[in-house]
Design a protein around this motif. Structure first.
Motif, short mmCIF file in Angstrom:
data_model
loop_
_atom_site.label_atom_id
_atom_site.label_comp_id
_atom_site.label_asym_id
_atom_site.label_seq_id
_atom_site.Cartn_x
_atom_site.Cartn_y
_atom_site.Cartn_z
N THR A 210 37.95 48.75 37.50
CA THR A 210 36.86 47.79 37.28
C THR A 210 37.37 46.42 36.84
O THR A 210 36.90 45.40 37.33
N LEU A 211 38.30 46.40 35.90
CA LEU A 211 38.73 45.13 35.30
C LEU A 211 40.03 44.61 35.92
O LEU A 211 40.93 45.40 36.23
N SER A 212 40.15 43.30 36.00
CA SER A 212 41.40 42.68 36.47
C SER A 212 42.55 43.05 35.53
O SER A 212 43.69 43.24 35.97
N SER B 150 35.30 44.63 41.72
CA SER B 150 34.78 43.74 40.66
C SER B 150 35.89 42.92 40.02
O SER B 150 35.66 42.25 39.02
N THR B 151 37.08 42.97 40.58
CA THR B 151 38.23 42.27 39.99
C THR B 151 38.26 40.84 40.53
O THR B 151 38.47 40.62 41.72
N THR B 152 38.07 39.85 39.64
CA THR B 152 37.85 38.48 40.11
C THR B 152 38.89 37.48 39.63
O THR B 152 38.79 36.31 39.94
N PHE C 134 41.00 38.81 33.05
CA PHE C 134 39.85 38.16 33.70
C PHE C 134 39.31 36.99 32.88
O PHE C 134 39.06 35.91 33.41
N ASN D 162 32.06 35.99 36.11
CA ASN D 162 31.59 37.26 36.66
C ASN D 162 31.14 38.28 35.60
O ASN D 162 30.26 39.09 35.84
N GLY D 163 31.75 38.22 34.42
CA GLY D 163 31.41 39.18 33.37
C GLY D 163 29.94 39.11 32.96
O GLY D 163 29.36 40.10 32.49
C1 1QQ Z 1 37.31 41.27 36.13
C2 1QQ Z 1 35.86 41.07 36.15
C3 1QQ Z 1 35.00 41.84 35.23
C4 1QQ Z 1 33.79 41.05 34.85
C5 1QQ Z 1 34.61 43.11 35.94
C6 1QQ Z 1 33.63 43.96 35.22
O1 1QQ Z 1 35.40 40.29 36.97
O2 1QQ Z 1 37.87 41.93 35.24
O3 1QQ Z 1 37.96 40.74 37.05
#
Ligand code: 1QQ
Length: 375
Positions: free
Chosen positions: A106-108, A129-131, A179, A255-256
């Motif tokens: 889920t997390l970067s 969801s990794t941005t 992130f 994104n969070g």
């Molecule tokens: C990242 C995100 C988070 C907000 C994902 C939940 O974008 O960790 O890259």
């Protein structure tokens, strides 16, 4: 459109696959069977991200398996948002479960340790969801279908400048997460490029509950906007405390903040939050409406961006598996890299040459306790 295209591709893939039926990963009916691992943030303070993601995946899985061309078995592991737990989950999926590909984590912050390991093992992995900056650049086996901050944040800041004639900003970010740090870098760069005056840069850490010092300083400097890079848990508390202190300027988030949890936690204090997203659930589009209806029926709530991205991600995996013609890691990687013009609920999607996303964001604002299109 997508279905018609897929059938064509399946026909051509099957034509060249005479051996189908004998080995693991191929059934005699021609369906490609594959185990896909999922690493998701399902427990802990950010569990709403993982809940949405796994819901979206399960809905897509039901539909995909119902069509009979690809049969996906999801092997789901919880990472609790932690690097070490995400890595342990990845090793289990790759070495014991022998999955063909992985969706998540889920997390970067988690992908930064899991991505290199998957790449080393030749296991294709796709974040939904990794941005943060640099995720697909980890290696040839690393993909994402999530809109990078580098595209989302400048779009939000542009809208905020246009709407509020903003000239002075304060920046607040979490300095212990890949992130939130990357979001900060993008915010600072965008603010500088757009000629905004940065009054102060404040930091916080995961799990922090008191933001009085940072917010008191920001309030005294009278910014037109606050740029905040945070996960929903900290982000919502920051907005709540800011509003209680009388700070009423808009926030621009990364994104969070794209989770309804921000509104659940902060209530009216979330009003005035601006975010960019590839997902808008109120869109006049048949595919979007069908997904929203089914999701609500199954889970009793509207899908958020994380559910939508995960749903499209499994369809992208399924499309790549069909094109690969077998449950093989290298063939899946190559087929993923070739995905172009995929038409999902997030709109038209392609990977660029580095496995990164090519997509247009929509800018939203929270007004009256709900996300609305920011026009
Ligand atoms: C990242 C995100 C988070 C907000 C994902 C939940 O974008 O960790 O890259």
């Amino acid at each position: 459109q997508f279905t018609a295209l897929s059938s064509l591709l399946v026909l051509s893939a099957c034509g060249g696959n005479q051996a189908a039926g004998d080995e693991d990963g191929e059934s005699s009916g021609g369906a490609v069977k594959a185990d896909i691992g999922v690493i998701s943030y399902i427990s802990g303070p950010g569990a709403a991200y993982g809940e949405a993601i796994t819901n979206g995946l399960k809905l897509a899985q039901e539909e995909i398996n119902g069509k009979g061309e690809v049969e996906i078995n999801l092997v789901i592991e919880d990472s609790a948002g932690k690097q070490d737990q995400a890595l342990t989950a990845a090793q289990k999926l790759m070495n014991s479960e022998n999955v063909t590909g992985i969706i998540g984590p889920t997390l970067s912050t988690e992908m930064n340790v899991v991505g290199p390991e998957a790449d080393l093992n030749g296991v294709p992995i796709m974040g939904t969801s990794t941005t943060a900056e640099g995720i697909p650049q980890i290696g040839d086996y690393v993909f994402r279908n999530s809109l990078p901050e580098a595209l989302a944040i400048p779009a939000s800041i542009d809208k905020a400048i246009e709407k509020y004639d903003a000239k002075k900003v304060a920046i607040l970010y979490g300095n212990d997460d890949v992130f939130t740090k990357s979001g900060f870098d993008t915010m600072k760069k965008a603010a500088e490029e757009k000629g905004l005056e940065i009054l102060t840069i404040e930091t916080f850490q995961k799990g922090q509950s008191d933001y009085n010092a940072q917010l008191t300083k920001i309030k005294g400097l009278k910014p037109d906007l606050i740029l905040a890079s945070a996960l929903y848990n900290e982000g919502a508390v920051i907005m709540d405390q800011a509003r209680k202190m009388g700070i009423d300027v808009p926030f621009v988030g990364g994104n969070g903040f794209n989770s309804p949890e921000v509104i659940n936690i902060a209530g009216d204090a979330a009003n005035g939050l601006i975010v960019a997203t590839p997902w808008y659930g109120e869109k006049e589009d048949d595919k979007v409406k069908e997904f929203v209806g089914k999701y609500e029926e199954e889970y009793g709530k509207k899908p958020d961006q994380f559910a939508a991205q995960a749903y499209d991600a499994l369809y992208i995996m399924a499309e790549a598996l069909k094109n690969a013609g077998e449950a093989d890691r290298d063939a899946l990687r190559d087929a993923l890299a070739e995905i172009q013009g995929f038409n999902g609920i997030l709109g038209e999607f392609s990977f660029d040459e580095e496995g990164d996303v090519v997509m247009d964001p929509t800018v939203l604002v929270i007004e009256g306790g709900a996300f609305k299109e920011f026009n």
